[in-house]
Design an enzyme around this catalytic site. Structure first.
Site, PDB file in Angstrom:
ATOM      1  N   ASP A  29      53.401  56.727  53.086  1.00  0.00           N
ATOM      2  CA  ASP A  29      53.382  56.051  54.130  1.00  0.00           C
ATOM      3  C   ASP A  29      54.677  55.543  54.655  1.00  0.00           C
ATOM      4  O   ASP A  29      54.948  55.200  55.816  1.00  0.00           O
ATOM      5  CB  ASP A  29      52.258  54.683  54.309  1.00  0.00           C
ATOM      6  CG  ASP A  29      50.911  55.311  53.940  1.00  0.00           C
ATOM      7  OD1 ASP A  29      50.541  56.340  54.792  1.00  0.00           O
ATOM      8  OD2 ASP A  29      50.139  54.702  53.421  1.00  0.00           O
ATOM      9  N   HIS A  68      51.446  52.459  44.366  1.00  0.00           N
ATOM     10  CA  HIS A  68      50.370  53.221  44.345  1.00  0.00           C
ATOM     11  C   HIS A  68      49.509  52.853  43.195  1.00  0.00           C
ATOM     12  O   HIS A  68      49.902  52.800  42.194  1.00  0.00           O
ATOM     13  CB  HIS A  68      50.751  54.758  44.627  1.00  0.00           C
ATOM     14  CG  HIS A  68      49.603  55.395  44.901  1.00  0.00           C
ATOM     15  ND1 HIS A  68      48.521  56.013  44.196  1.00  0.00           N
ATOM     16  CD2 HIS A  68      49.472  56.096  46.343  1.00  0.00           C
ATOM     17  CE1 HIS A  68      47.903  56.884  45.101  1.00  0.00           C
ATOM     18  NE2 HIS A  68      48.382  56.581  46.218  1.00  0.00           N
TER      19      HIS A  68
HETATM   20  N1  COA Z   1      54.937  45.200  47.059  1.00  0.00           N
HETATM   21  C1  COA Z   1      55.284  44.157  46.169  1.00  0.00           C
HETATM   22  N2  COA Z   1      54.676  44.258  44.991  1.00  0.00           N
HETATM   23  C2  COA Z   1      53.573  45.067  44.750  1.00  0.00           C
HETATM   24  C3  COA Z   1      53.506  45.980  45.647  1.00  0.00           C
HETATM   25  C4  COA Z   1      54.188  46.222  46.960  1.00  0.00           C
HETATM   26  N3  COA Z   1      53.906  47.007  47.680  1.00  0.00           N
HETATM   27  N4  COA Z   1      52.517  46.862  45.015  1.00  0.00           N
HETATM   28  C5  COA Z   1      52.169  46.333  43.923  1.00  0.00           C
HETATM   29  N5  COA Z   1      53.030  45.361  43.639  1.00  0.00           N
HETATM   30  C6  COA Z   1      52.912  44.505  42.320  1.00  0.00           C
HETATM   31  C7  COA Z   1      51.761  43.387  42.425  1.00  0.00           C
HETATM   32  O1  COA Z   1      51.911  42.456  42.958  1.00  0.00           O
HETATM   33  C8  COA Z   1      51.907  43.419  40.930  1.00  0.00           C
HETATM   34  O2  COA Z   1      52.723  42.469  40.480  1.00  0.00           O
HETATM   35  P1  COA Z   1      52.576  41.453  39.646  1.00  0.00           P
HETATM   36  O3  COA Z   1      52.121  42.179  38.291  1.00  0.00           O
HETATM   37  O4  COA Z   1      53.839  40.631  39.149  1.00  0.00           O
HETATM   38  O5  COA Z   1      51.376  40.567  40.148  1.00  0.00           O
HETATM   39  C9  COA Z   1      52.071  44.812  40.488  1.00  0.00           C
HETATM   40  O6  COA Z   1      52.830  45.323  41.609  1.00  0.00           O
HETATM   41  C10 COA Z   1      50.941  45.839  40.157  1.00  0.00           C
HETATM   42  O7  COA Z   1      50.120  45.626  41.329  1.00  0.00           O
HETATM   43  P2  COA Z   1      48.504  46.104  41.531  1.00  0.00           P
HETATM   44  O8  COA Z   1      48.044  45.177  42.798  1.00  0.00           O
HETATM   45  O9  COA Z   1      47.887  46.224  40.187  1.00  0.00           O
HETATM   46  O10 COA Z   1      48.661  47.676  41.814  1.00  0.00           O
HETATM   47  P3  COA Z   1      47.272  48.370  42.670  1.00  0.00           P
HETATM   48  O11 COA Z   1      46.968  49.626  42.067  1.00  0.00           O
HETATM   49  O12 COA Z   1      46.298  47.579  42.762  1.00  0.00           O
HETATM   50  O13 COA Z   1      48.110  48.422  43.984  1.00  0.00           O
HETATM   51  C11 COA Z   1      48.468  49.168  46.161  1.00  0.00           C
HETATM   52  C12 COA Z   1      48.221  49.523  44.715  1.00  0.00           C
HETATM   53  C13 COA Z   1      48.667  50.455  46.909  1.00  0.00           C
HETATM   54  C14 COA Z   1      47.393  48.142  46.594  1.00  0.00           C
HETATM   55  C15 COA Z   1      49.684  48.300  46.284  1.00  0.00           C
HETATM   56  O14 COA Z   1      50.726  48.952  45.640  1.00  0.00           O
HETATM   57  C16 COA Z   1      50.091  47.866  47.539  1.00  0.00           C
HETATM   58  O15 COA Z   1      49.630  46.841  48.071  1.00  0.00           O
HETATM   59  N6  COA Z   1      51.089  48.597  48.237  1.00  0.00           N
HETATM   60  C17 COA Z   1      51.330  48.132  49.781  1.00  0.00           C
HETATM   61  C18 COA Z   1      50.223  48.801  50.696  1.00  0.00           C
HETATM   62  C19 COA Z   1      50.374  50.438  50.848  1.00  0.00           C
HETATM   63  O16 COA Z   1      51.534  50.603  50.869  1.00  0.00           O
HETATM   64  N7  COA Z   1      49.297  50.964  50.585  1.00  0.00           N
HETATM   65  C20 COA Z   1      49.478  52.548  50.788  1.00  0.00           C
HETATM   66  C21 COA Z   1      48.793  53.192  49.360  1.00  0.00           C
HETATM   67  S1  COA Z   1      49.069  54.959  49.794  1.00  0.00           S
END
Ligand code: COA
Length: 381
Positions: free
Chosen positions: A318, A267
Protein backbone atom coordinates in the site's frame (compact mmCIF):
# COMPACT_ATOMS: atom_id res chain seq x y z
CA UNK A 1 -3.97 -31.74 7.63
CA UNK A 2 -1.66 -30.11 10.22
CA UNK A 3 -0.46 -32.60 12.82
CA UNK A 4 -1.47 -32.05 16.44
CA UNK A 5 1.96 -30.67 17.39
CA UNK A 6 1.85 -27.94 14.74
CA UNK A 7 -1.54 -26.65 15.89
CA UNK A 8 -1.07 -23.28 17.57
CA UNK A 9 -3.47 -22.51 20.45
CA UNK A 10 -5.42 -19.24 20.54
CA UNK A 11 -3.39 -16.07 20.03
CA UNK A 12 -4.71 -12.49 19.78
CA UNK A 13 -5.43 -11.66 16.16
CA UNK A 14 -5.13 -15.41 15.43
CA UNK A 15 -1.47 -14.67 14.68
CA UNK A 16 0.24 -17.81 13.43
CA UNK A 17 -2.95 -19.87 13.88
CA UNK A 18 -3.95 -22.05 10.93
CA UNK A 19 -7.61 -21.32 10.16
CA UNK A 20 -8.02 -23.28 6.93
CA UNK A 21 -6.44 -25.02 3.99
CA UNK A 22 -6.28 -23.41 0.56
CA UNK A 23 -4.66 -23.96 -2.83
CA UNK A 24 -5.17 -20.44 -4.13
CA UNK A 25 -1.96 -18.74 -3.03
CA UNK A 26 1.07 -19.34 -0.86
CA UNK A 27 3.00 -16.79 1.18
CA UNK A 28 6.60 -17.87 1.81
CA UNK A 29 7.32 -15.08 4.26
CA UNK A 30 10.90 -16.02 5.08
CA UNK A 31 11.79 -15.66 1.38
CA UNK A 32 9.50 -12.63 0.80
CA UNK A 33 7.70 -14.71 -1.79
CA UNK A 34 4.08 -14.76 -2.90
CA UNK A 35 2.82 -17.44 -5.28
CA UNK A 36 -0.57 -17.53 -6.99
CA UNK A 37 -1.45 -21.16 -7.73
CA UNK A 38 2.27 -21.98 -7.65
CA UNK A 39 3.42 -19.11 -9.89
CA UNK A 40 5.76 -16.51 -8.42
CA UNK A 41 4.11 -13.09 -8.34
CA UNK A 42 7.35 -11.57 -9.68
CA UNK A 43 7.08 -13.59 -12.87
CA UNK A 44 3.37 -12.84 -13.20
CA UNK A 45 4.02 -9.12 -12.65
CA UNK A 46 6.78 -9.14 -15.23
CA UNK A 47 5.01 -11.10 -17.95
CA UNK A 48 1.25 -11.12 -17.68
CA UNK A 49 -1.80 -8.95 -17.84
CA UNK A 50 -4.46 -8.83 -15.15
CA UNK A 51 -6.94 -10.91 -17.17
CA UNK A 52 -4.43 -13.78 -17.37
CA UNK A 53 -3.82 -13.62 -13.62
CA UNK A 54 -7.56 -13.41 -12.90
CA UNK A 55 -8.07 -16.56 -14.98
CA UNK A 56 -5.23 -18.29 -13.13
CA UNK A 57 -6.61 -17.35 -9.72
CA UNK A 58 -10.15 -18.41 -10.62
CA UNK A 59 -9.47 -21.58 -12.63
CA UNK A 60 -6.18 -22.72 -11.07
CA UNK A 61 -4.21 -22.85 -14.35
CA UNK A 62 -2.79 -20.28 -16.73
CA UNK A 63 -5.01 -19.91 -19.81
CA UNK A 64 -3.87 -20.81 -23.32
CA UNK A 65 -4.39 -18.16 -26.02
CA UNK A 66 -7.94 -19.30 -26.89
CA UNK A 67 -8.99 -19.55 -23.24
CA UNK A 68 -7.57 -16.09 -22.55
CA UNK A 69 -9.33 -14.43 -25.46
CA UNK A 70 -12.63 -16.12 -24.47
CA UNK A 71 -12.15 -15.00 -20.87
CA UNK A 72 -11.43 -11.43 -21.94
CA UNK A 73 -14.53 -11.43 -24.13
CA UNK A 74 -16.59 -12.65 -21.16
CA UNK A 75 -15.21 -9.89 -18.95
CA UNK A 76 -16.00 -7.26 -21.59
CA UNK A 77 -19.51 -8.67 -22.05
CA UNK A 78 -20.05 -8.42 -18.29
CA UNK A 79 -18.54 -5.00 -17.67
CA UNK A 80 -21.69 -2.93 -17.66
CA UNK A 81 -23.52 -2.22 -14.42
CA UNK A 82 -27.35 -2.13 -14.66
CA UNK A 83 -28.97 1.30 -14.62
CA UNK A 84 -30.97 0.54 -11.46
CA UNK A 85 -27.71 0.28 -9.51
CA UNK A 86 -26.59 3.70 -10.74
CA UNK A 87 -30.03 5.06 -9.84
CA UNK A 88 -29.60 3.83 -6.28
CA UNK A 89 -26.14 5.44 -6.12
CA UNK A 90 -27.39 8.73 -7.57
CA UNK A 91 -29.94 8.87 -4.75
CA UNK A 92 -27.07 9.28 -2.26
CA UNK A 93 -25.96 12.79 -1.21
CA UNK A 94 -22.81 13.86 -3.10
CA UNK A 95 -20.61 13.61 0.01
CA UNK A 96 -20.93 9.81 -0.33
CA UNK A 97 -18.24 10.17 -3.03
CA UNK A 98 -15.80 10.58 -0.13
CA UNK A 99 -16.75 7.14 1.20
CA UNK A 100 -16.52 4.97 -1.86
CA UNK A 101 -15.95 1.69 0.02
CA UNK A 102 -19.46 1.99 1.43
CA UNK A 103 -20.75 2.92 -2.03
CA UNK A 104 -19.01 -0.13 -3.50
CA UNK A 105 -20.43 -2.36 -0.78
CA UNK A 106 -23.89 -1.00 -1.57
CA UNK A 107 -23.31 -1.51 -5.31
CA UNK A 108 -22.28 -5.14 -4.88
CA UNK A 109 -25.25 -5.80 -2.60
CA UNK A 110 -27.54 -4.19 -5.20
CA UNK A 111 -26.05 -6.39 -7.95
CA UNK A 112 -26.67 -9.41 -5.72
CA UNK A 113 -30.30 -8.37 -5.18
CA UNK A 114 -31.11 -8.95 -8.85
CA UNK A 115 -28.61 -11.74 -9.62
CA UNK A 116 -30.61 -14.75 -10.87
CA UNK A 117 -27.93 -17.16 -9.62
CA UNK A 118 -27.54 -15.36 -6.28
CA UNK A 119 -28.25 -18.42 -4.11
CA UNK A 120 -26.72 -21.01 -6.44
CA UNK A 121 -23.42 -22.04 -4.86
CA UNK A 122 -22.49 -24.69 -7.42
CA UNK A 123 -18.98 -24.50 -8.87
CA UNK A 124 -20.28 -23.50 -12.31
CA UNK A 125 -22.64 -20.81 -11.01
CA UNK A 126 -19.96 -19.41 -8.71
CA UNK A 127 -17.48 -19.14 -11.60
CA UNK A 128 -20.08 -17.38 -13.74
CA UNK A 129 -20.85 -14.91 -10.96
CA UNK A 130 -17.15 -14.40 -10.22
CA UNK A 131 -16.40 -13.46 -13.83
CA UNK A 132 -19.41 -11.17 -13.92
CA UNK A 133 -18.39 -9.43 -10.69
CA UNK A 134 -14.77 -9.14 -11.84
CA UNK A 135 -16.04 -7.37 -14.95
CA UNK A 136 -18.50 -5.20 -13.04
CA UNK A 137 -16.55 -4.12 -10.00
CA UNK A 138 -14.00 -1.97 -11.85
CA UNK A 139 -16.94 -0.29 -13.59
CA UNK A 140 -18.71 0.15 -10.29
CA UNK A 141 -15.66 1.93 -8.88
CA UNK A 142 -15.12 4.28 -11.84
CA UNK A 143 -18.70 4.91 -12.90
CA UNK A 144 -20.11 4.54 -9.38
CA UNK A 145 -17.87 7.47 -8.41
CA UNK A 146 -19.19 9.40 -11.38
CA UNK A 147 -22.81 8.57 -10.52
CA UNK A 148 -22.46 9.57 -6.87
CA UNK A 149 -20.67 12.78 -7.92
CA UNK A 150 -23.58 13.69 -10.21
CA UNK A 151 -21.60 13.06 -13.42
CA UNK A 152 -22.62 11.04 -16.47
CA UNK A 153 -21.23 7.49 -16.60
CA UNK A 154 -18.77 6.53 -19.36
CA UNK A 155 -19.41 3.27 -21.24
CA UNK A 156 -16.37 0.98 -21.37
CA UNK A 157 -14.19 0.67 -24.47
CA UNK A 158 -14.26 -2.99 -25.58
CA UNK A 159 -10.85 -2.59 -27.22
CA UNK A 160 -9.12 -1.75 -23.96
CA UNK A 161 -7.83 -4.25 -21.41
CA UNK A 162 -9.40 -4.38 -17.96
CA UNK A 163 -6.99 -2.01 -16.18
CA UNK A 164 -6.70 0.51 -19.02
CA UNK A 165 -10.47 0.51 -19.41
CA UNK A 166 -10.85 1.33 -15.73
CA UNK A 167 -8.76 4.47 -16.22
CA UNK A 168 -10.68 5.27 -19.39
CA UNK A 169 -14.06 5.12 -17.61
CA UNK A 170 -12.73 7.19 -14.71
CA UNK A 171 -11.07 9.94 -16.73
CA UNK A 172 -13.08 9.80 -19.95
CA UNK A 173 -9.91 9.49 -22.03
CA UNK A 174 -7.50 6.70 -22.90
CA UNK A 175 -4.56 6.41 -20.49
CA UNK A 176 -0.96 6.74 -21.68
CA UNK A 177 1.07 3.53 -21.91
CA UNK A 178 2.84 3.93 -18.57
CA UNK A 179 -0.42 4.60 -16.68
CA UNK A 180 -2.05 1.57 -18.33
CA UNK A 181 0.95 -0.64 -17.51
CA UNK A 182 1.16 0.42 -13.87
CA UNK A 183 -2.59 0.13 -13.33
CA UNK A 184 -2.44 -3.39 -14.77
CA UNK A 185 0.43 -4.14 -12.38
CA UNK A 186 -1.44 -2.94 -9.29
CA UNK A 187 -4.44 -5.07 -10.30
CA UNK A 188 -2.12 -8.11 -10.48
CA UNK A 189 -0.38 -7.37 -7.18
CA UNK A 190 -3.67 -6.78 -5.34
CA UNK A 191 -5.44 -9.85 -6.81
CA UNK A 192 -4.88 -12.41 -4.05
CA UNK A 193 -3.17 -12.81 -0.69
CA UNK A 194 -4.12 -15.89 1.31
CA UNK A 195 -6.12 -15.75 4.54
CA UNK A 196 -6.03 -11.98 5.06
CA UNK A 197 -8.89 -10.38 7.03
CA UNK A 198 -11.19 -9.69 4.06
CA UNK A 199 -10.68 -13.09 2.45
CA UNK A 200 -11.28 -14.82 5.76
CA UNK A 201 -14.44 -12.72 6.13
CA UNK A 202 -15.59 -13.83 2.67
CA UNK A 203 -14.97 -17.46 3.58
CA UNK A 204 -16.83 -17.17 6.90
CA UNK A 205 -19.85 -15.70 5.11
CA UNK A 206 -19.66 -18.28 2.31
CA UNK A 207 -19.46 -21.07 4.87
CA UNK A 208 -23.02 -20.28 6.01
CA UNK A 209 -24.02 -21.05 2.38
CA UNK A 210 -24.69 -17.39 1.69
CA UNK A 211 -23.94 -16.55 -1.95
CA UNK A 212 -20.91 -14.92 -3.55
CA UNK A 213 -22.36 -11.39 -3.57
CA UNK A 214 -23.05 -11.52 0.19
CA UNK A 215 -19.53 -12.81 0.84
CA UNK A 216 -17.98 -10.09 -1.33
CA UNK A 217 -20.05 -7.28 0.22
CA UNK A 218 -18.86 -8.44 3.66
CA UNK A 219 -15.25 -8.69 2.44
CA UNK A 220 -15.43 -5.11 1.17
CA UNK A 221 -16.41 -4.05 4.70
CA UNK A 222 -13.39 -5.88 6.13
CA UNK A 223 -11.03 -4.38 3.55
CA UNK A 224 -12.17 -0.86 4.41
CA UNK A 225 -10.17 -0.48 7.64
CA UNK A 226 -6.76 1.22 7.77
CA UNK A 227 -5.00 -1.87 9.09
CA UNK A 228 -5.99 -3.65 5.87
CA UNK A 229 -6.85 -2.11 2.46
CA UNK A 230 -7.68 1.32 3.85
CA UNK A 231 -3.94 1.83 4.37
CA UNK A 232 -3.38 2.96 0.76
CA UNK A 233 -5.70 5.96 1.24
CA UNK A 234 -4.21 6.68 4.68
CA UNK A 235 -0.69 6.72 3.20
CA UNK A 236 -1.72 9.41 0.72
CA UNK A 237 -3.49 11.46 3.38
CA UNK A 238 -0.29 11.31 5.44
CA UNK A 239 1.93 12.26 2.52
CA UNK A 240 -0.27 15.25 1.71
CA UNK A 241 -0.25 16.37 5.33
CA UNK A 242 3.57 16.08 5.40
CA UNK A 243 3.57 18.35 2.36
CA UNK A 244 7.21 18.41 1.25
CA UNK A 245 10.02 15.85 1.44
CA UNK A 246 12.18 18.00 3.74
CA UNK A 247 9.55 17.51 6.47
CA UNK A 248 9.26 13.73 6.05
CA UNK A 249 12.02 12.55 8.40
CA UNK A 250 10.85 14.78 11.26
CA UNK A 251 7.24 13.73 10.72
CA UNK A 252 8.08 10.02 10.86
CA UNK A 253 10.25 10.45 13.98
CA UNK A 254 7.55 12.45 15.73
CA UNK A 255 4.82 9.91 14.86
CA UNK A 256 6.92 6.99 16.05
CA UNK A 257 7.93 8.82 19.24
CA UNK A 258 4.24 9.42 20.00
CA UNK A 259 3.55 5.68 19.39
CA UNK A 260 1.56 6.16 16.21
CA UNK A 261 1.64 3.60 13.44
CA UNK A 262 2.98 4.71 10.08
CA UNK A 263 0.50 3.59 7.47
CA UNK A 264 1.88 1.43 4.66
CA UNK A 265 4.53 -0.18 6.86
CA UNK A 266 4.68 -3.55 8.57
CA UNK A 267 2.85 -6.76 7.81
CA UNK A 268 1.50 -9.69 9.80
CA UNK A 269 3.18 -12.22 7.51
CA UNK A 270 6.21 -10.48 5.99
CA UNK A 271 8.76 -9.32 8.51
CA UNK A 272 11.68 -8.70 6.14
CA UNK A 273 9.90 -7.06 3.22
CA UNK A 274 6.82 -7.36 1.00
CA UNK A 275 7.89 -8.33 -2.51
CA UNK A 276 4.85 -6.54 -3.95
CA UNK A 277 6.09 -3.23 -2.50
CA UNK A 278 9.51 -3.79 -4.08
CA UNK A 279 7.96 -4.53 -7.50
CA UNK A 280 5.63 -1.53 -7.40
CA UNK A 281 8.18 0.78 -5.78
CA UNK A 282 10.27 0.95 -8.94
CA UNK A 283 7.41 2.68 -10.72
CA UNK A 284 7.11 5.51 -8.20
CA UNK A 285 10.24 7.12 -9.66
CA UNK A 286 9.17 6.52 -13.26
CA UNK A 287 5.76 8.08 -12.68
CA UNK A 288 7.27 10.96 -10.73
CA UNK A 289 9.51 11.70 -13.69
CA UNK A 290 6.61 11.55 -16.14
CA UNK A 291 4.29 13.72 -14.04
CA UNK A 292 6.91 16.12 -12.64
CA UNK A 293 6.13 15.09 -9.03
CA UNK A 294 9.66 14.16 -8.05
CA UNK A 295 9.22 15.42 -4.49
CA UNK A 296 6.67 12.66 -3.80
CA UNK A 297 9.23 10.04 -4.84
CA UNK A 298 11.83 11.70 -2.63
CA UNK A 299 9.39 11.80 0.29
CA UNK A 300 8.75 8.06 -0.13
CA UNK A 301 12.50 7.35 -0.07
CA UNK A 302 12.99 9.36 3.12
CA UNK A 303 9.98 7.78 4.82
CA UNK A 304 11.17 4.28 3.87
CA UNK A 305 14.68 4.87 5.19
CA UNK A 306 13.53 6.54 8.39
CA UNK A 307 10.97 3.85 9.31
CA UNK A 308 13.50 1.11 8.56
CA UNK A 309 16.23 2.75 10.64
CA UNK A 310 13.99 3.71 13.54
CA UNK A 311 11.68 0.71 13.73
CA UNK A 312 13.10 -2.01 11.45
CA UNK A 313 9.84 -2.07 9.47
CA UNK A 314 9.57 -2.47 5.70
CA UNK A 315 6.87 -0.93 3.47
CA UNK A 316 3.96 -3.07 2.33
CA UNK A 317 2.26 -2.88 -1.08
CA UNK A 318 0.00 0.00 0.00
CA UNK A 319 2.94 2.36 0.50
CA UNK A 320 3.99 2.72 -3.17
CA UNK A 321 0.40 2.21 -4.41
CA UNK A 322 -0.73 5.48 -2.83
CA UNK A 323 1.53 7.97 -4.69
CA UNK A 324 1.22 5.87 -7.83
CA UNK A 325 -2.55 6.34 -7.88
CA UNK A 326 -2.13 9.99 -6.91
CA UNK A 327 0.22 10.63 -9.80
CA UNK A 328 -2.31 8.99 -12.13
CA UNK A 329 -4.81 11.59 -10.98
CA UNK A 330 -7.07 9.10 -9.22
CA UNK A 331 -9.21 10.57 -6.42
CA UNK A 332 -8.04 9.26 -3.02
CA UNK A 333 -11.41 7.70 -2.01
CA UNK A 334 -10.99 5.28 -4.93
CA UNK A 335 -7.68 3.74 -3.83
CA UNK A 336 -9.16 1.07 -1.56
CA UNK A 337 -12.08 0.38 -3.94
CA UNK A 338 -9.48 -0.30 -6.67
CA UNK A 339 -7.83 -2.79 -4.32
CA UNK A 340 -11.27 -4.43 -3.94
CA UNK A 341 -11.85 -4.45 -7.71
CA UNK A 342 -8.62 -6.47 -8.06
CA UNK A 343 -9.12 -8.65 -4.95
CA UNK A 344 -12.52 -9.77 -6.25
CA UNK A 345 -10.62 -12.53 -8.04
CA UNK A 346 -8.98 -13.84 -4.87
CA UNK A 347 -12.17 -13.48 -2.83
CA UNK A 348 -14.11 -15.38 -5.49
CA UNK A 349 -11.53 -18.18 -5.72
CA UNK A 350 -11.72 -18.60 -1.95
CA UNK A 351 -15.53 -18.56 -1.91
CA UNK A 352 -15.53 -21.23 -4.64
CA UNK A 353 -13.04 -23.31 -2.66
CA UNK A 354 -15.16 -22.87 0.47
CA UNK A 355 -18.44 -23.81 -1.20
CA UNK A 356 -16.88 -26.77 -3.01
CA UNK A 357 -15.83 -28.42 0.26
CA UNK A 358 -17.93 -26.56 2.76
CA UNK A 359 -17.98 -26.85 6.50
CA UNK A 360 -19.53 -24.06 8.55
CA UNK A 361 -16.79 -21.87 10.06
CA UNK A 362 -17.76 -21.57 13.69
CA UNK A 363 -14.80 -21.41 16.06
CA UNK A 364 -15.15 -21.28 19.82
CA UNK A 365 -14.05 -18.64 22.28
CA UNK A 366 -12.86 -19.02 25.85
CA UNK A 367 -15.17 -17.31 28.34
CA UNK A 368 -13.72 -14.68 30.71
CA UNK A 369 -16.92 -12.96 31.86
CA UNK A 370 -18.62 -13.02 35.29
CA UNK A 371 -19.22 -16.34 37.07
CA UNK A 372 -22.84 -17.61 37.04
CA UNK A 373 -25.04 -15.39 39.25
CA UNK A 374 -28.74 -15.08 40.09
CA UNK A 375 -31.01 -12.66 38.26
CA UNK A 376 -31.62 -9.45 40.24
CA UNK A 377 -35.15 -7.97 39.91
CA UNK A 378 -35.06 -4.40 38.54
CA UNK A 379 -36.37 -2.84 41.76
CA UNK A 380 -33.32 -4.15 43.63
CA UNK A 381 -30.67 -2.87 41.16
N1 COA B 1 4.13 1.73 12.29
C1 COA B 1 4.74 1.75 13.49
N2 COA B 1 4.89 0.66 14.25
C2 COA B 1 4.41 -0.49 13.78
C3 COA B 1 3.77 -0.57 12.54
C4 COA B 1 3.65 0.60 11.79
N3 COA B 1 3.05 0.57 10.60
N4 COA B 1 3.40 -1.85 12.32
C5 COA B 1 3.79 -2.56 13.39
N5 COA B 1 4.39 -1.72 14.26
C6 COA B 1 4.98 -2.08 15.52
C7 COA B 1 3.96 -2.29 16.61
O1 COA B 1 3.62 -1.11 17.27
C8 COA B 1 4.69 -3.25 17.47
O2 COA B 1 5.67 -2.51 18.18
P1 COA B 1 6.00 -2.82 19.70
O3 COA B 1 6.49 -4.24 19.71
O4 COA B 1 7.04 -1.80 20.04
O5 COA B 1 4.71 -2.66 20.41
C9 COA B 1 5.45 -4.13 16.50
O6 COA B 1 5.64 -3.31 15.35
C10 COA B 1 4.69 -5.38 16.09
O7 COA B 1 3.43 -4.99 15.63
P2 COA B 1 2.16 -5.92 15.59
O8 COA B 1 0.97 -5.08 15.87
O9 COA B 1 2.36 -7.13 16.46
O10 COA B 1 2.15 -6.41 14.14
P3 COA B 1 0.91 -7.00 13.42
O11 COA B 1 1.34 -8.23 12.77
O12 COA B 1 -0.27 -7.15 14.29
O13 COA B 1 0.58 -5.81 12.45
C11 COA B 1 -0.17 -4.56 10.70
C12 COA B 1 0.45 -5.90 11.11
C13 COA B 1 -0.28 -4.55 9.20
C14 COA B 1 -1.55 -4.44 11.33
C15 COA B 1 0.72 -3.41 11.20
O14 COA B 1 2.01 -3.53 10.68
C16 COA B 1 0.15 -2.05 10.86
O15 COA B 1 -0.68 -1.53 11.60
N6 COA B 1 0.59 -1.43 9.72
C17 COA B 1 0.04 -0.18 9.29
C18 COA B 1 -1.23 -0.40 8.49
C19 COA B 1 -0.98 -1.00 7.13
O16 COA B 1 -0.08 -0.56 6.42
N7 COA B 1 -1.78 -1.98 6.77
C20 COA B 1 -1.69 -2.63 5.48
C21 COA B 1 -1.16 -4.00 5.62
S1 COA B 1 -0.90 -4.76 4.04
Amino acid sequence: MPDAESIVPYRPGLEGVTAGISGVSDIVAEENKLLYRGYDIRELAENSEFEEVAYLVLYGELPNATQLSQFKAELVANREVPEHVYQALRALPKEAAQNMMSVLQMGVAALGATEPLARDNSHEANLKKAIKLTGQMATLVANGYRAVSGKATVPGDPNLGHAANFLYMLHGEKPNDLFAKVMNLTFILYAEHGYNASTFTARVVASTLAGLHSAVAAAIGALHGNLHGGANEAVMDDMLSIGTSDRAEGWVRERLASKHRIMGFGHREYKTGDTRAAILGTYVDQLAELTGKSDLAKMQRIMRETVLNEKGLHPNVDFPAAPIYYMMDIPIPLYTPIFAAARITGWSAHVIEQHDGNRLIRPRSDYNGPAPRPYVPIAQR
